[in-house]
Design a protein around this motif. Structure first.
Motif, PDB file in Angstrom:
ATOM      1  N   PHE A  75      16.256 -70.060 -33.556  1.00 17.76           N
ATOM      2  CA  PHE A  75      15.012 -69.527 -34.116  1.00 17.76           C
ATOM      3  C   PHE A  75      14.694 -68.154 -33.521  1.00 17.76           C
ATOM      4  O   PHE A  75      14.218 -67.259 -34.224  1.00 17.76           O
ATOM      5  N   TYR A  76      14.945 -67.989 -32.226  1.00 20.55           N
ATOM      6  CA  TYR A  76      14.668 -66.705 -31.589  1.00 20.55           C
ATOM      7  C   TYR A  76      15.578 -65.605 -32.128  1.00 20.55           C
ATOM      8  O   TYR A  76      15.150 -64.457 -32.280  1.00 20.55           O
ATOM      9  N   TRP A  80      -3.138 -69.133 -39.440  1.00 19.86           N
ATOM     10  CA  TRP A  80      -2.444 -70.063 -40.330  1.00 19.86           C
ATOM     11  C   TRP A  80      -1.440 -70.972 -39.615  1.00 19.86           C
ATOM     12  O   TRP A  80      -1.502 -72.205 -39.781  1.00 19.86           O
ATOM     13  N   PRO A  81      -0.493 -70.438 -38.821  1.00 18.42           N
ATOM     14  CA  PRO A  81       0.424 -71.353 -38.126  1.00 18.42           C
ATOM     15  C   PRO A  81      -0.294 -72.313 -37.186  1.00 18.42           C
ATOM     16  O   PRO A  81       0.114 -73.470 -37.037  1.00 18.42           O
ATOM     17  N   LEU A  82      -1.362 -71.826 -36.546  1.00 23.60           N
ATOM     18  CA  LEU A  82      -2.124 -72.694 -35.644  1.00 23.60           C
ATOM     19  C   LEU A  82      -2.766 -73.843 -36.412  1.00 23.60           C
ATOM     20  O   LEU A  82      -2.696 -75.004 -35.996  1.00 23.60           O
ATOM     21  N   ARG A 132       7.994 -77.307 -34.735  1.00 25.53           N
ATOM     22  CA  ARG A 132       7.165 -77.035 -35.912  1.00 25.53           C
ATOM     23  C   ARG A 132       6.325 -75.772 -35.765  1.00 25.53           C
ATOM     24  O   ARG A 132       6.136 -75.040 -36.738  1.00 25.53           O
ATOM     25  N   GLY A 133       5.824 -75.508 -34.545  1.00 22.91           N
ATOM     26  CA  GLY A 133       5.046 -74.288 -34.353  1.00 22.91           C
ATOM     27  C   GLY A 133       5.884 -73.052 -34.577  1.00 22.91           C
ATOM     28  O   GLY A 133       5.448 -72.078 -35.199  1.00 22.91           O
ATOM     29  N   VAL A 134       7.117 -73.072 -34.080  1.00 24.16           N
ATOM     30  CA  VAL A 134       8.044 -71.964 -34.257  1.00 24.16           C
ATOM     31  C   VAL A 134       8.409 -71.798 -35.734  1.00 24.16           C
ATOM     32  O   VAL A 134       8.436 -70.680 -36.261  1.00 24.16           O
ATOM     33  N   VAL A 135       8.697 -72.906 -36.409  1.00 22.35           N
ATOM     34  CA  VAL A 135       9.050 -72.861 -37.826  1.00 22.35           C
ATOM     35  C   VAL A 135       7.897 -72.278 -38.649  1.00 22.35           C
ATOM     36  O   VAL A 135       8.097 -71.395 -39.492  1.00 22.35           O
ATOM     37  N   LEU A 136       6.696 -72.754 -38.385  1.00 21.46           N
ATOM     38  CA  LEU A 136       5.533 -72.266 -39.120  1.00 21.46           C
ATOM     39  C   LEU A 136       5.298 -70.779 -38.854  1.00 21.46           C
ATOM     40  O   LEU A 136       5.015 -70.006 -39.773  1.00 21.46           O
ATOM     41  N   SER A 182       1.515 -66.162 -32.814  1.00 19.73           N
ATOM     42  CA  SER A 182       0.784 -67.420 -32.630  1.00 19.73           C
ATOM     43  C   SER A 182       1.715 -68.614 -32.722  1.00 19.73           C
ATOM     44  O   SER A 182       1.558 -69.593 -31.984  1.00 19.73           O
ATOM     45  N   GLY A 183       2.709 -68.555 -33.618  1.00 18.98           N
ATOM     46  CA  GLY A 183       3.644 -69.672 -33.750  1.00 18.98           C
ATOM     47  C   GLY A 183       4.519 -69.847 -32.526  1.00 18.98           C
ATOM     48  O   GLY A 183       4.583 -70.924 -31.931  1.00 18.98           O
ATOM     49  N   PHE A 184       5.185 -68.766 -32.108  1.00 15.01           N
ATOM     50  CA  PHE A 184       6.108 -68.846 -30.970  1.00 15.01           C
ATOM     51  C   PHE A 184       5.362 -68.976 -29.645  1.00 15.01           C
ATOM     52  O   PHE A 184       5.760 -69.760 -28.777  1.00 15.01           O
ATOM     53  N   LEU A 185       4.288 -68.189 -29.464  1.00 14.55           N
ATOM     54  CA  LEU A 185       3.562 -68.223 -28.196  1.00 14.55           C
ATOM     55  C   LEU A 185       2.858 -69.558 -27.991  1.00 14.55           C
ATOM     56  O   LEU A 185       2.893 -70.120 -26.883  1.00 14.55           O
TER      57      LEU A 185
END
Length: 575
Positions: free
Chosen positions: A212-213, A443-445, A143-147, A387-390
């Motif tokens: 996703f990457y 936002w993703p966080l 979900r973090g990656v998607v966001l 922020s999403g991926f990291l």
């Protein structure tokens, strides 16, 4: 022929094509972030002062972030209904604004303009709810990656739209308003039936992340090209054909992830033909209830509780399980998140909305100001994907809590605010990068934390509630602080020069004092928000040290074995 037909069906119905369609909808859903480009046209055409313009900005962000209605509709209808409503609202709102600034209708009252821009901006919450929330539910383990990825496309939308409108209409900001009315609506309508809750793809977490990457690398290439072309367009004079070339390249790169999608759907089709296939597991809410953290009796108990039950408000489940709407809204964790969002996003959004005025008041060249405003979308994108991926990587590998990363983002944004407040030489260039990055990163966080703490069952509504804090912060810090202090200093300068302002005349301020006090206040507010966020870090420290995605990882060992079987068969076929 049969294989080609099967592949076409798999491609159109597949979850990866759904993700690709979502990325296009998101790339067209960030028109509100272009307010800095078309707001001067509104101000000049309708004779507004800065306070009135900031009031419009407030209603724009109120519409963008108050999406509770779209969330509630999405709880009881399929996503295509939400997307249809959003498309209609988007076209109506921006079309009425375009009619107003082009004087094709009589000049509307301020409250009319506030209503138009609210309706237009509120369509973005319908696009987010219908498409983005659906994607998160379809890929809950990432979900973090998607966001980060999809919110990144929203961040790029301003730069993407700029290239397309320059190619179609030329340098006419009024036409930009018209384009952001019809184009996002058209894209949503095209993919109405593509966006839906889907069944789980038989794929391991590792392979899912690799896909996703690959899409991330394409989007990074798009962002890099946009950054280079924006700088070139500010330094050189492009003609219509050159704008058309750049827009064509942007469009090509926007559609390039379809190659990744086709490759993955071919793999999915092969995997489905394996004899070891078991019944597919649904990703919808019903199946989420079957994959429990602990015992079945607890699920049965949850099923008896209505999402609006007052009886259960103060008897919430454990963190990570599905809260009801009222349980989440009245929880201390949500209240802390809400306050932190008011402080953090409210401050960065105030800076972004006023960036053009800030540069003009500090005496920066108009070309430099335009470059800064345009590049904010690139920094916004980078903040979202990083922020999403990291945060996803740090969480899975080191159990680094997402709330602590949110705290770090707020502290870094204070540096950008101080650069503006004290007018450090060339500071606006650094400040625009820092503030744009930090705005995007929050936002993703925020949305990932909400999904992790309160579950996905009522995520459509809770996602939109998390956004409500943004316009509150913007109204306080932009309208009541920045706008008020700017107009106060402008009136003082006008009186000192012995001039008198005519009715309907623009009110402009020059010098460092125009925004100095406002951004000192914003820095203090943001710093206080960072301190409050540490309370959430402390409260959730044990939760983030546990396996928070346990309910979605039940199938992983089986999927890894199946994927290995596919690879072995492919190797045998090559031999």
């Amino acid at each position: 022929m049969a294989i080609s037909k099967s592949l076409c069906i798999q491609l159109i119905k597949g979850s990866w094509f759904m993700l690709f369609a979502t990325s296009l909808i998101m790339a067209a859903a960030g028109a509100t972030y272009m307010f800095g480009l078309y707001s001067p046209v509104i101000k000049a055409s309708l004779g507004y002062d800065q306070t009135t313009l900031n009031l419009l900005s407030f209603f724009k962000d109120l519409g963008t972030n108050v999406g509770i209605l779209s969330g509630l509709i999405n709880e009881v209808t399929p996503p295509w209904v939400v997307l249809s409503i959003g498309a209609a609202m988007n076209f109506f709102g921006y079309f009425m604004i375009w009619l107003s600034v082009t004087k094709k209708i009589s000049i509307p009252h301020v409250w009319n303009m506030c209503l138009y821009i609210y309706i237009a901006a509120n369509s973005q919450s319908f696009a987010n709810t219908g498409a983005l929330v659906t994607a998160v539910k379809n890929f809950p383990k990432s979900r973090g990656v998607v966001l980060g990825l999809l919110k990144g496309y929203v961040g790029l939308s301003g730069a993407i739209f700029t290239q397309i409108y320059l190619a179609i209409y030329g340098n006419d900001p009024k036409s930009l308003i018209l384009m952001i009315g019809w184009l996002p609506a058209a894209i949503s309508v095209i993919f109405l039936r593509t966006i839906r809750i889907m069944k789980m793809v038989q794929i391991s977490v590792v392979r899912e992340l690799n896909v996703f990457y690959r899409i991330l690398y394409v989007s990074l290439g798009l962002a890099g090209f946009l950054m280079i072309i924006i700088i070139l367009q500010k330094q050189l004079k492009f003609n219509r054909s050159e704008y058309a070339v750049s827009a064509s390249i942007v469009t090509f790169m926007l559609f390039l992830p379809i190659l990744v999608v086709v490759k993955e759907e071919i793999y999915t089709l092969k995997n489905q033909q394996q004899p070891e296939q078991d019944s597919t597991v649904s990703r919808n809410d019903t199946e989420e209830q079957k994959l429990t953290f602990e015992s079945t009796p607890k699920i049965e108990e949850e099923l008896e509780i209505s999402c609006w039950s007052f009886r259960s408000i103060f008897r919430p489940p454990k963190r990570g399980e599905d809260y009801t709407i009222l349980q989440a809204l009245f929880s201390i964790d949500m209240i802390i998140l809400f306050f932190v969002t008011v402080c953090g996003i409210g401050g960065t959004l105030t800076a972004i909305d006023n960036l053009g005025q800030i540069g003009a008041s500090l005496g920066y060249p108009s070309i430099s100001i335009g470059t800064c405003v345009s590049l904010v979308s690139i920094w916004n994108y980078l903040g979202r994907v990083v922020s999403g991926f990291l945060s996803e990587h740090l969480l899975k590998k080191y159990k680094f809590p997402r709330p602590l990363m949110l705290t770090t983002t707020l502290i870094i944004s204070c540096i950008g605010h101080l650069l503006i407040a004290f007018n450090i030489p060339n500071g606006i260039y650094i400040a625009s990068a820092i503030i744009g990055f930090c705005f995007g990163a929050q936002w993703p966080l925020l949305f990932a934390i909400i999904s992790e703490l309160f579950g996905l069952k009522y995520y459509s509504t809770l996602y939109n509630f998390g956004s409500v804090a943004s316009p509150i912060g913007l109204y306080i810090l932009n309208v009541k602080v920045a706008g008020h202090l700017y107009d106060k200093e402008a009136r003082r300068q006008l009186m000192a020069s012995g001039m008198k302002r005519e009715v309907g005349e623009e009110l402009n301020c020059v010098g460092v004092e125009c925004y100095k006090l406002a951004f000192i206040i914003i820095t203090l507010v943001t710093g206080f928000g960072a301190l409050i966020s540490l309370i959430l870090v402390f409260r959730t420290r044990k939760f983030y040290k546990s396996d928070i995605y346990q309910r979605f990882q039940v199938q992983d060992e089986v999927l890894d074995v199946q994927e290995m079987g596919v690879k072995v068969e492919e190797q045998n076929q090559r031999k």
